[in-house]
Scaffold this motif. Structure first.
Motif, PDB file in Angstrom:
ATOM      1  N   SER A 155       0.812  -1.179   0.120  1.00  0.00           N
ATOM      2  CA  SER A 155      -0.218   0.000  -0.023  1.00  0.00           C
ATOM      3  C   SER A 155       0.844   1.380   0.070  1.00  0.00           C
ATOM      4  N   VAL A 156       0.150   2.561  -0.138  1.00  0.00           N
ATOM      5  CA  VAL A 156       1.079   3.566  -0.560  1.00  0.00           C
ATOM      6  C   VAL A 156       0.426   4.637   0.569  1.00  0.00           C
ATOM      7  N   THR A 157       1.050   5.349   1.436  1.00  0.00           N
ATOM      8  CA  THR A 157       0.482   6.320   2.154  1.00  0.00           C
ATOM      9  C   THR A 157       0.176   7.661   1.451  1.00  0.00           C
ATOM     10  N   ARG A 158      -0.368   8.743   2.164  1.00  0.00           N
ATOM     11  CA  ARG A 158      -0.708   9.736   1.504  1.00  0.00           C
ATOM     12  C   ARG A 158       0.563  10.603   1.193  1.00  0.00           C
ATOM     13  N   ASP A 159       1.491  10.313   1.634  1.00  0.00           N
ATOM     14  CA  ASP A 159       2.838  10.930   1.182  1.00  0.00           C
ATOM     15  C   ASP A 159       3.554  10.403   0.362  1.00  0.00           C
ATOM     16  N   GLY A 160       3.047   9.152  -0.535  1.00  0.00           N
ATOM     17  CA  GLY A 160       3.561   8.399  -1.253  1.00  0.00           C
ATOM     18  C   GLY A 160       4.719   7.540  -1.013  1.00  0.00           C
ATOM     19  N   VAL A 161       4.550   7.199   0.353  1.00  0.00           N
ATOM     20  CA  VAL A 161       5.629   6.117   0.754  1.00  0.00           C
ATOM     21  C   VAL A 161       5.041   4.572   0.784  1.00  0.00           C
ATOM     22  N   ILE A 162       5.798   3.523   0.231  1.00  0.00           N
ATOM     23  CA  ILE A 162       5.272   2.315   0.225  1.00  0.00           C
ATOM     24  C   ILE A 162       5.451   1.919   1.585  1.00  0.00           C
ATOM     25  N   PHE A 163       4.272   0.914   1.894  1.00  0.00           N
ATOM     26  CA  PHE A 163       4.461   0.224   3.315  1.00  0.00           C
ATOM     27  C   PHE A 163       3.629  -1.115   3.121  1.00  0.00           C
ATOM     28  N   SER A 164       4.124  -2.128   4.041  1.00  0.00           N
ATOM     29  CA  SER A 164       3.575  -3.483   4.031  1.00  0.00           C
ATOM     30  C   SER A 164       2.378  -3.476   5.041  1.00  0.00           C
ATOM     31  N   ARG A 165       1.329  -3.842   4.739  1.00  0.00           N
ATOM     32  CA  ARG A 165       0.299  -3.738   5.639  1.00  0.00           C
ATOM     33  C   ARG A 165       0.438  -4.937   6.633  1.00  0.00           C
ATOM     34  N   ARG A 166       0.899  -6.058   6.055  1.00  0.00           N
ATOM     35  CA  ARG A 166       1.222  -7.425   7.156  1.00  0.00           C
ATOM     36  C   ARG A 166       2.500  -6.813   8.289  1.00  0.00           C
ATOM     37  N   MET A 167       3.399  -6.267   7.831  1.00  0.00           N
ATOM     38  CA  MET A 167       4.371  -6.025   8.590  1.00  0.00           C
ATOM     39  C   MET A 167       3.942  -4.860   9.576  1.00  0.00           C
ATOM     40  N   THR A 168       2.909  -3.969   9.213  1.00  0.00           N
ATOM     41  CA  THR A 168       2.772  -2.787  10.418  1.00  0.00           C
ATOM     42  C   THR A 168       1.776  -3.545  11.192  1.00  0.00           C
ATOM     43  N   LYS A 169       0.905  -4.534  10.825  1.00  0.00           N
ATOM     44  CA  LYS A 169       0.157  -4.824  11.754  1.00  0.00           C
ATOM     45  C   LYS A 169       0.687  -6.037  12.667  1.00  0.00           C
ATOM     46  N   ASP A 170       1.825  -6.721  12.206  1.00  0.00           N
ATOM     47  CA  ASP A 170       2.467  -7.673  13.314  1.00  0.00           C
ATOM     48  C   ASP A 170       3.132  -6.613  14.083  1.00  0.00           C
ATOM     49  N   HIS A 171       3.705  -5.581  13.659  1.00  0.00           N
ATOM     50  CA  HIS A 171       4.286  -4.688  14.653  1.00  0.00           C
ATOM     51  C   HIS A 171       3.512  -4.269  15.602  1.00  0.00           C
ATOM     52  N   ALA A 172       2.193  -3.714  15.170  1.00  0.00           N
ATOM     53  CA  ALA A 172       1.418  -3.058  16.144  1.00  0.00           C
ATOM     54  C   ALA A 172       0.909  -4.204  17.089  1.00  0.00           C
ATOM     55  N   ARG A 173       0.810  -5.568  16.621  1.00  0.00           N
ATOM     56  CA  ARG A 173       0.364  -6.494  17.543  1.00  0.00           C
ATOM     57  C   ARG A 173       1.452  -6.793  18.578  1.00  0.00           C
ATOM     58  N   ALA A 174       2.611  -6.713  18.027  1.00  0.00           N
ATOM     59  CA  ALA A 174       3.573  -7.101  18.873  1.00  0.00           C
ATOM     60  C   ALA A 174       3.847  -6.040  20.115  1.00  0.00           C
ATOM     61  N   SER A 175       3.741  -4.835  19.729  1.00  0.00           N
ATOM     62  CA  SER A 175       3.892  -3.780  20.631  1.00  0.00           C
ATOM     63  C   SER A 175       2.965  -3.602  21.705  1.00  0.00           C
ATOM     64  N   LYS A 176       1.551  -3.986  21.280  1.00  0.00           N
ATOM     65  CA  LYS A 176       0.599  -4.206  22.122  1.00  0.00           C
ATOM     66  C   LYS A 176       0.626  -5.352  23.009  1.00  0.00           C
ATOM     67  N   GLY A 177       1.098  -6.471  22.432  1.00  0.00           N
ATOM     68  CA  GLY A 177       1.468  -7.519  23.729  1.00  0.00           C
ATOM     69  C   GLY A 177       2.635  -7.260  24.560  1.00  0.00           C
ATOM     70  N   ARG A 178       3.518  -6.345  24.251  1.00  0.00           N
ATOM     71  CA  ARG A 178       4.739  -6.014  24.895  1.00  0.00           C
ATOM     72  C   ARG A 178       4.162  -5.149  26.188  1.00  0.00           C
ATOM     73  N   LYS A 179       3.168  -4.353  25.481  1.00  0.00           N
ATOM     74  CA  LYS A 179       2.906  -3.334  26.680  1.00  0.00           C
ATOM     75  C   LYS A 179       2.101  -4.308  27.817  1.00  0.00           C
ATOM     76  N   ALA A 180       1.307  -5.253  27.387  1.00  0.00           N
ATOM     77  CA  ALA A 180       0.367  -6.046  28.496  1.00  0.00           C
ATOM     78  C   ALA A 180       1.176  -6.723  29.027  1.00  0.00           C
ATOM     79  N   VAL A 181       2.366  -7.254  28.609  1.00  0.00           N
ATOM     80  CA  VAL A 181       3.093  -8.131  29.435  1.00  0.00           C
ATOM     81  C   VAL A 181       3.733  -7.125  30.405  1.00  0.00           C
ATOM     82  N   GLN A 182       4.347  -5.845  30.275  1.00  0.00           N
ATOM     83  CA  GLN A 182       5.169  -5.195  30.910  1.00  0.00           C
ATOM     84  C   GLN A 182       4.190  -4.732  32.209  1.00  0.00           C
ATOM     85  N   LYS A 183       2.846  -4.447  31.692  1.00  0.00           N
ATOM     86  CA  LYS A 183       1.719  -4.119  32.843  1.00  0.00           C
ATOM     87  C   LYS A 183       1.491  -5.279  33.679  1.00  0.00           C
TER      88      LYS A 183
END
Length: 430
Positions: free
Chosen positions: A53-81
């Protein structure tokens, strides 16, 4: 693969950025070693397939990689809490609100095994850090490669040993020297300090796929001498002992036998490829990264290519596929499988070389057969050997008769005129 590595190291994660800026097709072409047109065509194909996919600024990004990173960040915060809550509860329970009036009741282990298991479990759950082992000394530097921002990346002897084991056909030290010369000559194309080892591995991988740079020592091919049983069977017998040199007849038969084997092998190489061979070839090319032309529907590809390659050699098709994967043909669009007509022309050119070799072998056999002497003539080696044997037998018989007469024995009957005529004829042949 280069783009995925950049997206993994970029911030935000999963976006195709280099030093915080979008990566253009020209930069991707320089990193991968292909042309800008080919990169643009591949990017257009990936965009059409919805691979990114492409952002509004014309930057190419991977939907799968961004979703996995967000899911990993959310799980990391839950573990820390959760661990913070456990530490808080532990701290509260460790401070009693009153002084105990008696010693705590502890349960002693009933058996020795239970005590040993308890201590071993405690050591496994909370092992003591090993401070006795000294830190290993750093590996010495093998070479230094210039990077961006006037930085230098140190390549150690351990890295060289690891890459030499991973790429056995490549002279790693010589290639590292070539990399340093290339980076010094192209300062604009230098890599970052974090991506330098990825650049080295990609360089060595390409050299390995091209056959490597080490000179492989090859043993000389074994000599094709005829077996001793064959020589004994076809060599002429003589009363004076075996011949020390191979006769012309033996050499000619050995050459003909070898040529007949080569003719049979080339005939097998000219065996036509079937539909299964065409399907296997297309699957191999697609596995290697070559794509079908946009004018051919994927569902009709096997039928169309099988019709175009009908009757052509299976060996020629295999050779053509290997050269297409290696990029040895001077054709446009090396990232795509040639259209059926062009593919058939390539396979036909490879088959022509095999057919010429087959015809050359057959002509050689025909010329040797014409040069062989006819059996029963004075030039036939077998006839000459047979005549020599008869003459030796006659001489032996004649010598025996002379010795018998000298001892006073009865002389044998003289040879008949027919025998004399035969011996004279054989003597003339000899």
């Amino acid at each position: 693969m280069e783009c995925l590595c950049l997206m993994h190291e970029a911030k935000p994660y999963g976006h195709l950025l280099l030093n915080g800026k979008p990566v253009e097709d020209g930069a991707v072409a320089r990193m991968t070693g292909v042309s800008v047109d080919e990169v643009s065509a591949l990017m257009a194909e990936l965009r059409q397939a919805g691979a990114f996919s492409v952002t509004r600024d014309g930057v190419i990004f991977s939907r799968r990689m961004t979703k996995d990173h967000a899911r990993a960040s959310k799980g990391r915060k839950a573990v820390q809490k959760r661990w913070a809550q456990v530490d808080e509860n532990t701290e509260k329970s460790s401070a009693p609100n009153r002084v105990p009036d008696r010693d705590p009741i502890t349960q002693k282990p009933e058996t020795r095994n239970q005590k040993d298991n308890t201590s071993s479990l405690r050591s496994e759950v909370c092992p003591e850090p090993d401070r006795s082992a000294p830190a290993s000394p750093p590996s010495p530097t093998a070479i230094e490669l210039p990077a961006t921002k006037d930085e230098v990346v140190r390549i150690t002897q351990a890295d060289v040993a690891e890459w030499s084991e991973a790429f056995p056909a490549v002279d790693v030290r010589q290639q590292l020297a070539s990399m340093r010369a290339w980076l010094n000559a192209n300062p604009k194309n230098r890599k970052t300090s974090t991506g330098m080892k990825r650049f080295v591995v990609s360089w060595l991988s390409r050299e390995q796929d091209r056959g490597g740079t080490r000179q492989q020592s090859r043993s000389p091919p074994p000599s094709r001498k005829p077996p001793s049983s064959f020589t004994r069977k076809h060599s002429p017998k003589s009363s004076t002992g075996p011949s020390k040199e191979p006769t012309e007849m033996t050499t000619a038969l050995t050459t003909l036998s070898t040529l007949q084997q080569q003719i049979t092998a080339t005939a097998e190489r000219l065996r036509p490829c079937g539909d299964d061979g065409v399907a296997k070839a297309l699957k191999t090319l697609q596995t290697a990264g070559l794509a079908l032309a946009s004018t051919i529907a994927p569902g009709d590809a096997q039928t169309v290519y099988a019709y175009a390659l009908s009757g052509l050699s299976h060996e020629a098709l295999t050779i053509a596929c290997k050269k297409l994967i290696r990029g040895e043909y001077n054709i446009d669009g090396k990232a795509f499988i040639p259209v059926p007509a062009e593919f058939a022309s390539i396979v036909r050119s490879e088959q022509r070389l095999i057919s010429e070799e087959h015809a050359r072998l057959k002509d050689t056999v025909a010329s040797i057969q014409l040069a062989r002497p006819e059996k029963g003539t004075a030039n036939d080696p077998e006839a000459r050997a047979r005549v020599r044997t008869i003459i030796e037998e006659f001489r032996g018989w004649h010598k025996g008769q002379k010795e018998n007469e000298a001892r006073g024995g009865t002389p044998a009957m003289p040879p008949s005129p027919e025998q004399l005529a035969m011996w004279e004829k054989d003597h003339g042949l000899a």
